[in-house]
Design an enzyme around this catalytic site. Structure first.
Site, PDB file in Angstrom:
ATOM      1  NE  ARG A  67      -5.034  -8.630   0.818  1.00 17.16           N
ATOM      2  CZ  ARG A  67      -4.608  -8.848   2.047  1.00 17.16           C
ATOM      3  NH1 ARG A  67      -4.065 -10.014   2.367  1.00 17.16           N
ATOM      4  NH2 ARG A  67      -4.725  -7.909   2.961  1.00 17.16           N
ATOM      5  CD  GLU A  75      -4.247   3.595  13.604  1.00 18.35           C
ATOM      6  OE1 GLU A  75      -4.361   4.590  12.868  1.00 18.35           O
ATOM      7  OE2 GLU A  75      -3.216   2.910  13.672  1.00 18.35           O
ATOM      8  CE  LYS A 130     -11.337  -3.432   3.861  1.00 17.85           C
ATOM      9  NZ  LYS A 130     -10.458  -2.880   2.886  1.00 17.85           N
ATOM     10  CB  CYS A 185      -0.951  -0.003   1.188  1.00 14.03           C
ATOM     11  SG  CYS A 185      -2.087  -1.415   1.174  1.00 14.03           S
ATOM     12  CE  LYS A 226      -7.514  -2.415   4.453  1.00  9.53           C
ATOM     13  NZ  LYS A 226      -7.236  -1.856   3.127  1.00  9.53           N
TER      14      LYS A 226
HETATM   15  C1  PBG Z   1      -6.685  -1.914  -0.398  1.00  8.13           C
HETATM   16  C2  PBG Z   1      -7.976  -2.516  -0.011  1.00  8.13           C
HETATM   17  C3  PBG Z   1      -8.247  -3.840   0.393  1.00  8.13           C
HETATM   18  C4  PBG Z   1      -9.633  -3.911   0.566  1.00  8.13           C
HETATM   19  C5  PBG Z   1     -10.157  -2.654   0.298  1.00  8.13           C
HETATM   20  N1  PBG Z   1      -9.110  -1.797  -0.037  1.00  8.13           N
HETATM   21  C6  PBG Z   1      -7.373  -5.018   0.506  1.00  8.13           C
HETATM   22  C7  PBG Z   1      -6.304  -5.078   1.498  1.00  8.13           C
HETATM   23  O1  PBG Z   1      -6.106  -4.196   2.332  1.00  8.13           O
HETATM   24  O2  PBG Z   1      -5.567  -6.065   1.425  1.00  8.13           O
HETATM   25  C8  PBG Z   1     -10.394  -5.136   0.938  1.00  8.13           C
HETATM   26  C9  PBG Z   1     -11.828  -5.138   0.567  1.00  8.13           C
HETATM   27  C10 PBG Z   1     -12.481  -6.461   0.621  1.00  8.13           C
HETATM   28  O3  PBG Z   1     -11.920  -7.475   1.057  1.00  8.13           O
HETATM   29  O4  PBG Z   1     -13.653  -6.511   0.208  1.00  8.13           O
HETATM   30  N2  PBG Z   1      -5.902  -1.380   0.595  1.00  8.13           N
END
Ligand code: PBG
Length: 303
Positions: A185, A213, A228, A110, A175
Protein backbone atom coordinates in the site's frame (compact mmCIF):
# COMPACT_ATOMS: atom_id res chain seq x y z
CA UNK A 1 16.95 -36.80 -8.17
CA UNK A 2 14.49 -37.90 -5.55
CA UNK A 3 13.13 -34.40 -4.94
CA UNK A 4 9.36 -34.45 -5.42
CA UNK A 5 9.12 -30.81 -6.32
CA UNK A 6 11.37 -28.42 -8.13
CA UNK A 7 11.22 -24.69 -8.38
CA UNK A 8 11.45 -23.31 -11.89
CA UNK A 9 11.98 -19.81 -13.19
CA UNK A 10 9.34 -20.68 -15.80
CA UNK A 11 6.67 -20.48 -13.12
CA UNK A 12 7.65 -17.13 -11.61
CA UNK A 13 5.93 -13.79 -12.26
CA UNK A 14 7.58 -10.46 -11.35
CA UNK A 15 5.27 -7.63 -10.22
CA UNK A 16 6.26 -4.15 -11.42
CA UNK A 17 4.98 -0.74 -10.32
CA UNK A 18 4.87 2.02 -12.93
CA UNK A 19 4.60 5.58 -11.69
CA UNK A 20 3.35 8.18 -14.16
CA UNK A 21 4.87 11.06 -12.16
CA UNK A 22 8.53 10.07 -12.22
CA UNK A 23 11.34 9.87 -14.77
CA UNK A 24 13.98 7.78 -13.01
CA UNK A 25 13.35 4.56 -11.08
CA UNK A 26 12.46 5.26 -7.46
CA UNK A 27 13.28 2.91 -4.59
CA UNK A 28 10.32 1.60 -2.57
CA UNK A 29 11.37 2.04 1.04
CA UNK A 30 9.06 -0.57 2.53
CA UNK A 31 10.30 -3.15 0.01
CA UNK A 32 14.10 -3.11 -0.12
CA UNK A 33 15.41 -3.96 -3.59
CA UNK A 34 12.14 -3.00 -5.34
CA UNK A 35 11.70 0.11 -7.49
CA UNK A 36 8.93 2.02 -9.11
CA UNK A 37 9.59 2.35 -12.83
CA UNK A 38 8.58 5.22 -15.07
CA UNK A 39 7.10 5.13 -18.56
CA UNK A 40 10.58 6.11 -19.76
CA UNK A 41 12.36 3.22 -18.05
CA UNK A 42 9.81 0.42 -18.25
CA UNK A 43 10.83 -0.95 -21.66
CA UNK A 44 14.46 -1.26 -20.60
CA UNK A 45 13.52 -2.89 -17.30
CA UNK A 46 11.28 -5.36 -19.13
CA UNK A 47 14.10 -6.13 -21.57
CA UNK A 48 16.40 -6.86 -18.64
CA UNK A 49 13.87 -9.28 -17.14
CA UNK A 50 13.40 -11.00 -20.47
CA UNK A 51 17.18 -11.41 -20.89
CA UNK A 52 17.34 -12.97 -17.42
CA UNK A 53 14.65 -15.46 -18.44
CA UNK A 54 11.75 -14.17 -16.32
CA UNK A 55 8.69 -15.24 -18.34
CA UNK A 56 5.99 -12.87 -17.12
CA UNK A 57 5.29 -9.59 -15.36
CA UNK A 58 2.30 -8.30 -13.39
CA UNK A 59 1.76 -4.55 -13.74
CA UNK A 60 0.47 -2.02 -11.22
CA UNK A 61 -0.02 1.63 -12.13
CA UNK A 62 0.35 4.81 -10.11
CA UNK A 63 -1.53 7.50 -12.02
CA UNK A 64 -0.78 11.18 -11.97
CA UNK A 65 -4.36 11.96 -10.98
CA UNK A 66 -6.81 10.04 -8.83
CA UNK A 67 -10.55 10.68 -8.67
CA UNK A 68 -13.71 9.35 -7.03
CA UNK A 69 -14.42 6.87 -9.81
CA UNK A 70 -10.84 5.79 -10.56
CA UNK A 71 -11.11 6.91 -14.17
CA UNK A 72 -7.40 6.40 -14.93
CA UNK A 73 -7.95 2.67 -14.45
CA UNK A 74 -10.00 2.54 -17.66
CA UNK A 75 -8.46 5.41 -19.61
CA UNK A 76 -7.12 3.94 -22.89
CA UNK A 77 -4.01 6.06 -22.33
CA UNK A 78 -3.68 5.45 -18.61
CA UNK A 79 -0.30 4.62 -17.11
CA UNK A 80 -0.74 0.85 -17.17
CA UNK A 81 -2.12 0.81 -20.69
CA UNK A 82 0.87 2.86 -21.89
CA UNK A 83 3.28 0.62 -19.98
CA UNK A 84 1.79 -2.48 -21.63
CA UNK A 85 2.31 -0.94 -25.07
CA UNK A 86 5.94 -0.17 -24.31
CA UNK A 87 6.68 -3.62 -22.89
CA UNK A 88 4.97 -5.40 -25.77
CA UNK A 89 6.88 -3.31 -28.29
CA UNK A 90 10.23 -4.10 -26.66
CA UNK A 91 9.86 -7.73 -25.48
CA UNK A 92 8.05 -11.03 -25.80
CA UNK A 93 7.19 -11.14 -22.09
CA UNK A 94 3.79 -12.37 -21.01
CA UNK A 95 2.07 -9.27 -19.69
CA UNK A 96 -0.47 -9.55 -16.90
CA UNK A 97 -2.29 -6.43 -15.74
CA UNK A 98 -3.67 -6.01 -12.25
CA UNK A 99 -7.27 -4.93 -12.72
CA UNK A 100 -8.62 -2.93 -9.80
CA UNK A 101 -9.71 0.59 -8.98
CA UNK A 102 -7.88 1.06 -5.68
CA UNK A 103 -4.70 2.57 -7.11
CA UNK A 104 -6.81 5.06 -9.05
CA UNK A 105 -9.52 6.16 -6.63
CA UNK A 106 -9.07 9.16 -4.36
CA UNK A 107 -10.61 7.18 -1.46
CA UNK A 108 -8.41 4.13 -2.17
CA UNK A 109 -11.18 1.53 -2.24
CA UNK A 110 -11.45 -1.18 -4.88
CA UNK A 111 -14.86 0.00 -6.08
CA UNK A 112 -17.13 3.01 -6.30
CA UNK A 113 -18.28 4.24 -2.92
CA UNK A 114 -21.38 5.95 -1.57
CA UNK A 115 -20.87 7.32 1.92
CA UNK A 116 -18.91 4.62 3.71
CA UNK A 117 -20.15 1.82 1.50
CA UNK A 118 -18.37 0.11 -1.41
CA UNK A 119 -20.83 -0.38 -4.26
CA UNK A 120 -20.35 -3.83 -5.78
CA UNK A 121 -22.68 -3.89 -8.77
CA UNK A 122 -22.09 -0.29 -9.86
CA UNK A 123 -18.36 -1.07 -10.03
CA UNK A 124 -18.66 -4.01 -12.44
CA UNK A 125 -19.09 -2.03 -15.71
CA UNK A 126 -16.00 0.01 -14.85
CA UNK A 127 -13.98 -3.19 -14.40
CA UNK A 128 -15.23 -4.29 -17.83
CA UNK A 129 -14.02 -0.99 -19.30
CA UNK A 130 -10.64 -1.37 -17.62
CA UNK A 131 -10.27 -4.90 -19.00
CA UNK A 132 -11.05 -3.74 -22.53
CA UNK A 133 -8.54 -0.89 -22.34
CA UNK A 134 -5.84 -3.22 -21.03
CA UNK A 135 -6.55 -5.88 -23.67
CA UNK A 136 -6.56 -3.23 -26.37
CA UNK A 137 -3.12 -2.10 -25.19
CA UNK A 138 -1.87 -5.67 -25.58
CA UNK A 139 -2.21 -7.36 -22.18
CA UNK A 140 -2.20 -11.16 -22.49
CA UNK A 141 -3.89 -11.76 -19.15
CA UNK A 142 -6.01 -9.46 -16.99
CA UNK A 143 -6.00 -10.08 -13.25
CA UNK A 144 -8.99 -8.68 -11.38
CA UNK A 145 -7.94 -8.18 -7.75
CA UNK A 146 -10.82 -6.27 -6.22
CA UNK A 147 -12.91 -9.22 -4.96
CA UNK A 148 -16.16 -7.69 -6.26
CA UNK A 149 -18.88 -10.33 -6.63
CA UNK A 150 -19.53 -11.05 -10.30
CA UNK A 151 -16.36 -9.33 -11.51
CA UNK A 152 -15.08 -12.25 -13.57
CA UNK A 153 -18.39 -12.68 -15.41
CA UNK A 154 -18.64 -8.96 -16.12
CA UNK A 155 -15.07 -8.81 -17.41
CA UNK A 156 -15.44 -11.93 -19.59
CA UNK A 157 -18.61 -10.56 -21.14
CA UNK A 158 -17.05 -7.15 -21.79
CA UNK A 159 -13.91 -8.65 -23.36
CA UNK A 160 -15.86 -11.06 -25.57
CA UNK A 161 -18.20 -8.34 -26.77
CA UNK A 162 -15.21 -6.33 -27.99
CA UNK A 163 -13.61 -9.36 -29.64
CA UNK A 164 -10.89 -10.00 -27.07
CA UNK A 165 -11.81 -13.66 -26.86
CA UNK A 166 -8.21 -14.80 -26.36
CA UNK A 167 -7.44 -12.49 -23.45
CA UNK A 168 -7.20 -14.68 -20.37
CA UNK A 169 -8.49 -13.94 -16.89
CA UNK A 170 -6.37 -14.70 -13.84
CA UNK A 171 -8.73 -14.05 -10.97
CA UNK A 172 -7.57 -13.18 -7.50
CA UNK A 173 -10.26 -15.60 -6.40
CA UNK A 174 -9.29 -16.32 -2.80
CA UNK A 175 -7.91 -13.02 -1.61
CA UNK A 176 -7.80 -12.55 2.13
CA UNK A 177 -8.16 -9.28 4.03
CA UNK A 178 -4.52 -9.52 5.06
CA UNK A 179 -2.19 -7.34 7.04
CA UNK A 180 0.61 -8.63 4.81
CA UNK A 181 -0.39 -6.14 2.09
CA UNK A 182 1.02 -3.32 4.23
CA UNK A 183 4.21 -2.58 2.27
CA UNK A 184 2.32 -2.77 -1.04
CA UNK A 185 0.00 0.00 0.00
CA UNK A 186 3.00 2.26 0.39
CA UNK A 187 4.48 1.04 -2.89
CA UNK A 188 1.25 1.61 -4.82
CA UNK A 189 -0.05 4.47 -2.68
CA UNK A 190 -3.33 2.60 -2.40
CA UNK A 191 -4.15 3.03 1.28
CA UNK A 192 -7.80 3.74 1.94
CA UNK A 193 -9.18 6.98 3.32
CA UNK A 194 -11.70 5.23 5.61
CA UNK A 195 -12.67 1.75 6.81
CA UNK A 196 -10.93 -1.40 5.62
CA UNK A 197 -11.33 -4.00 2.90
CA UNK A 198 -13.11 -6.57 5.05
CA UNK A 199 -16.45 -6.14 3.30
CA UNK A 200 -14.99 -7.54 0.08
CA UNK A 201 -11.81 -9.43 0.97
CA UNK A 202 -11.96 -12.73 2.84
CA UNK A 203 -11.85 -13.45 6.56
CA UNK A 204 -8.56 -15.20 7.44
CA UNK A 205 -10.58 -17.58 9.61
CA UNK A 206 -12.37 -19.04 6.60
CA UNK A 207 -11.34 -21.96 4.40
CA UNK A 208 -14.56 -23.33 2.88
CA UNK A 209 -15.39 -19.83 1.65
CA UNK A 210 -12.20 -19.86 -0.45
CA UNK A 211 -13.50 -22.87 -2.35
CA UNK A 212 -16.85 -21.15 -2.88
CA UNK A 213 -15.20 -18.01 -4.17
CA UNK A 214 -12.95 -20.01 -6.49
CA UNK A 215 -15.84 -22.08 -7.82
CA UNK A 216 -17.88 -18.96 -8.58
CA UNK A 217 -14.95 -17.40 -10.47
CA UNK A 218 -14.47 -20.56 -12.52
CA UNK A 219 -18.18 -20.69 -13.36
CA UNK A 220 -17.98 -17.08 -14.46
CA UNK A 221 -15.11 -17.90 -16.83
CA UNK A 222 -11.80 -17.52 -14.98
CA UNK A 223 -8.96 -19.27 -16.82
CA UNK A 224 -6.64 -19.25 -13.83
CA UNK A 225 -7.27 -18.76 -10.13
CA UNK A 226 -5.18 -17.40 -7.28
CA UNK A 227 -4.65 -17.72 -3.58
CA UNK A 228 -3.28 -14.63 -1.85
CA UNK A 229 -1.23 -14.21 0.35
CA UNK A 230 0.77 -17.42 -0.09
CA UNK A 231 2.72 -18.55 2.97
CA UNK A 232 -0.01 -18.04 5.62
CA UNK A 233 -2.55 -19.75 3.31
CA UNK A 234 -0.73 -22.85 2.04
CA UNK A 235 -3.59 -25.03 3.27
CA UNK A 236 -6.00 -23.05 1.09
CA UNK A 237 -3.67 -23.37 -1.89
CA UNK A 238 -3.52 -27.14 -1.49
CA UNK A 239 -7.29 -27.51 -1.27
CA UNK A 240 -7.96 -25.20 -4.22
CA UNK A 241 -5.51 -27.16 -6.38
CA UNK A 242 -6.89 -30.52 -5.25
CA UNK A 243 -10.53 -29.53 -5.66
CA UNK A 244 -10.43 -27.84 -9.06
CA UNK A 245 -7.20 -28.92 -10.76
CA UNK A 246 -7.05 -25.71 -12.77
CA UNK A 247 -4.00 -23.48 -13.30
CA UNK A 248 -3.44 -22.05 -9.85
CA UNK A 249 -1.32 -19.06 -8.90
CA UNK A 250 -0.11 -18.04 -5.48
CA UNK A 251 0.92 -14.49 -4.61
CA UNK A 252 3.88 -14.12 -2.26
CA UNK A 253 2.79 -10.65 -1.23
CA UNK A 254 4.68 -7.54 -0.21
CA UNK A 255 4.63 -8.34 3.52
CA UNK A 256 6.02 -11.81 2.93
CA UNK A 257 8.81 -10.26 0.86
CA UNK A 258 9.59 -7.45 3.27
CA UNK A 259 9.64 -9.76 6.32
CA UNK A 260 12.41 -11.85 4.81
CA UNK A 261 14.30 -8.80 3.54
CA UNK A 262 14.12 -7.11 6.94
CA UNK A 263 15.31 -10.19 8.81
CA UNK A 264 18.09 -10.68 6.28
CA UNK A 265 19.19 -7.07 6.73
CA UNK A 266 19.43 -7.66 10.46
CA UNK A 267 21.52 -10.76 9.83
CA UNK A 268 18.84 -12.99 11.35
CA UNK A 269 17.98 -14.93 8.21
CA UNK A 270 19.82 -15.83 5.03
CA UNK A 271 17.94 -14.03 2.25
CA UNK A 272 18.53 -16.53 -0.53
CA UNK A 273 17.88 -19.61 1.59
CA UNK A 274 14.72 -18.13 3.11
CA UNK A 275 13.27 -17.18 -0.28
CA UNK A 276 14.18 -20.49 -1.86
CA UNK A 277 12.58 -22.42 0.98
CA UNK A 278 9.40 -20.36 1.04
CA UNK A 279 9.02 -20.45 -2.76
CA UNK A 280 9.58 -24.19 -2.78
CA UNK A 281 6.95 -24.65 -0.08
CA UNK A 282 4.45 -22.62 -2.13
CA UNK A 283 5.24 -24.80 -5.11
CA UNK A 284 4.88 -27.96 -2.98
CA UNK A 285 1.48 -26.77 -1.75
CA UNK A 286 0.16 -26.79 -5.32
CA UNK A 287 1.01 -23.50 -7.03
CA UNK A 288 1.60 -23.75 -10.78
CA UNK A 289 2.65 -20.09 -10.88
CA UNK A 290 4.10 -17.88 -8.17
CA UNK A 291 3.90 -14.12 -8.21
CA UNK A 292 6.94 -12.95 -6.28
CA UNK A 293 8.94 -9.75 -5.94
CA UNK A 294 11.99 -12.02 -5.77
CA UNK A 295 11.57 -13.38 -9.35
CA UNK A 296 14.27 -11.15 -10.81
CA UNK A 297 16.69 -12.06 -8.03
CA UNK A 298 15.93 -15.76 -8.51
CA UNK A 299 16.64 -15.41 -12.22
CA UNK A 300 19.90 -13.64 -11.50
CA UNK A 301 21.04 -16.38 -9.11
CA UNK A 302 20.29 -19.00 -11.71
CA UNK A 303 21.77 -17.11 -14.67
C1 PBG B 1 -5.19 -4.22 -5.10
C2 PBG B 1 -4.08 -5.11 -4.73
C3 PBG B 1 -3.43 -5.24 -3.49
C4 PBG B 1 -2.39 -6.16 -3.69
C5 PBG B 1 -2.44 -6.57 -5.01
N1 PBG B 1 -3.51 -5.93 -5.64
C6 PBG B 1 -3.61 -4.53 -2.21
C7 PBG B 1 -4.84 -4.67 -1.44
O1 PBG B 1 -5.76 -5.43 -1.75
O2 PBG B 1 -4.93 -3.93 -0.45
C8 PBG B 1 -1.39 -6.57 -2.66
C9 PBG B 1 -0.11 -7.11 -3.19
C10 PBG B 1 0.98 -7.18 -2.20
O3 PBG B 1 0.83 -6.94 -1.00
O4 PBG B 1 2.09 -7.52 -2.64
N2 PBG B 1 -6.47 -4.68 -4.90
Amino acid sequence: MVSENRLSLQSLIQPIFIDERIKDPKAIESMPGQFRQSLLTIAEEAGKLEDLGVPAVLLFGLPEHKDESGSQAYDPHGVVQEAVRRIKEATGLVVITDLCLCEYTSHGHCGLVRGQEVLNDETLPLLGEAAISQAEAGADIVAPSGMMDGMVGAIRAALDLEGYIDTLILSYSAKYASTFYGPFREAAESSFAFGDRKSYQMDPANAAEALWETQLDLEEGADMVMVKPALPYLDILRSVKDRFGVPTAAYQVSGEYSMIMAAAKMGWLNENAAFLESLLSINRAGADMIITYWAEEYARLNA
